[in-house]
Design a protein around this motif. Sequence first.
Motif, short mmCIF file in Angstrom:
data_model
loop_
_atom_site.label_atom_id
_atom_site.label_comp_id
_atom_site.label_asym_id
_atom_site.label_seq_id
_atom_site.Cartn_x
_atom_site.Cartn_y
_atom_site.Cartn_z
N MET A 186 0.85 -1.17 0.00
CA MET A 186 0.00 0.00 0.00
C MET A 186 0.89 1.23 0.00
N PRO A 187 0.71 2.08 -0.93
CA PRO A 187 1.55 3.28 -0.99
C PRO A 187 1.37 4.19 0.23
N GLY A 188 2.47 4.54 0.85
CA GLY A 188 2.46 5.50 1.94
C GLY A 188 2.09 4.98 3.32
N VAL A 189 1.69 3.72 3.42
CA VAL A 189 1.31 3.17 4.72
C VAL A 189 1.55 1.66 4.70
N ASP A 190 2.06 1.12 5.81
CA ASP A 190 2.23 -0.34 5.86
C ASP A 190 1.01 -0.97 6.54
N GLY A 191 0.96 -2.27 6.54
CA GLY A 191 -0.20 -2.97 7.08
C GLY A 191 -0.47 -2.69 8.54
N CYS A 192 0.58 -2.56 9.34
CA CYS A 192 0.40 -2.28 10.77
C CYS A 192 -0.17 -0.88 10.98
N GLN A 193 0.32 0.09 10.21
CA GLN A 193 -0.23 1.44 10.31
C GLN A 193 -1.70 1.45 9.89
N PHE A 194 -2.01 0.71 8.84
CA PHE A 194 -3.39 0.62 8.38
C PHE A 194 -4.28 0.03 9.47
N ALA A 195 -3.82 -1.05 10.10
CA ALA A 195 -4.61 -1.70 11.15
C ALA A 195 -4.85 -0.75 12.32
N ARG A 196 -3.82 -0.01 12.70
CA ARG A 196 -3.99 0.95 13.81
C ARG A 196 -5.02 2.02 13.45
N ARG A 197 -4.99 2.49 12.22
CA ARG A 197 -5.96 3.51 11.78
C ARG A 197 -7.38 2.95 11.79
N VAL A 198 -7.53 1.72 11.32
CA VAL A 198 -8.86 1.09 11.32
C VAL A 198 -9.36 0.94 12.75
N ARG A 199 -8.52 0.45 13.65
CA ARG A 199 -8.92 0.22 15.03
C ARG A 199 -9.23 1.53 15.77
N ALA A 200 -8.67 2.63 15.31
CA ALA A 200 -8.92 3.92 15.94
C ALA A 200 -10.29 4.50 15.56
N ARG A 201 -10.88 3.98 14.50
CA ARG A 201 -12.18 4.48 14.05
C ARG A 201 -13.31 3.64 14.64
N THR A 202 -14.21 4.27 15.36
CA THR A 202 -15.30 3.55 16.00
C THR A 202 -16.23 2.90 14.98
N ASP A 203 -16.39 3.51 13.81
CA ASP A 203 -17.29 2.95 12.80
C ASP A 203 -16.71 1.73 12.09
N LEU A 204 -15.42 1.44 12.30
CA LEU A 204 -14.78 0.30 11.64
C LEU A 204 -14.27 -0.75 12.62
N ARG A 205 -14.54 -0.59 13.88
CA ARG A 205 -13.99 -1.51 14.89
C ARG A 205 -14.44 -2.95 14.70
N GLY A 206 -15.57 -3.18 14.06
CA GLY A 206 -16.05 -4.54 13.86
C GLY A 206 -15.38 -5.28 12.72
N LEU A 207 -14.53 -4.61 11.95
CA LEU A 207 -13.85 -5.29 10.85
C LEU A 207 -12.91 -6.37 11.37
N TYR A 208 -12.83 -7.45 10.65
CA TYR A 208 -11.93 -8.55 10.97
C TYR A 208 -10.70 -8.36 10.09
N LEU A 209 -9.56 -8.12 10.69
CA LEU A 209 -8.34 -7.84 9.93
C LEU A 209 -7.41 -9.05 9.93
N VAL A 210 -6.98 -9.43 8.74
CA VAL A 210 -6.06 -10.54 8.57
C VAL A 210 -4.75 -10.03 7.99
N ALA A 211 -3.66 -10.27 8.70
CA ALA A 211 -2.33 -9.92 8.20
C ALA A 211 -1.88 -11.06 7.29
N LEU A 212 -1.49 -10.72 6.09
CA LEU A 212 -1.00 -11.70 5.13
C LEU A 212 0.44 -11.36 4.83
N THR A 213 1.36 -12.21 5.26
CA THR A 213 2.77 -11.86 5.19
C THR A 213 3.63 -13.01 4.69
#
Length: 73
Positions: A1-28
Amino acid sequence: MPGVDGCQFARRVRARTDLRGLYLVALTGRPQDSDTLGSAQPGFDRHLAKPVRLAHLTAVLASARAQKPLVSR
């Protein structure tokens, strides 16, 4: 992802109350235990190492759907 890594993306998602229910899978490409533990910290629910069999990914996502309801918009 340009400009952001997966961990940064996950932190941003978890910080948003409207997205907290998303199930995040790290694929590495790094299957070490330390990487698995590191992916849980920013908020990933699962950590899968490449290559991932489609049947396994499908089972993980089906299990996630049973555990967490879909995010409503």
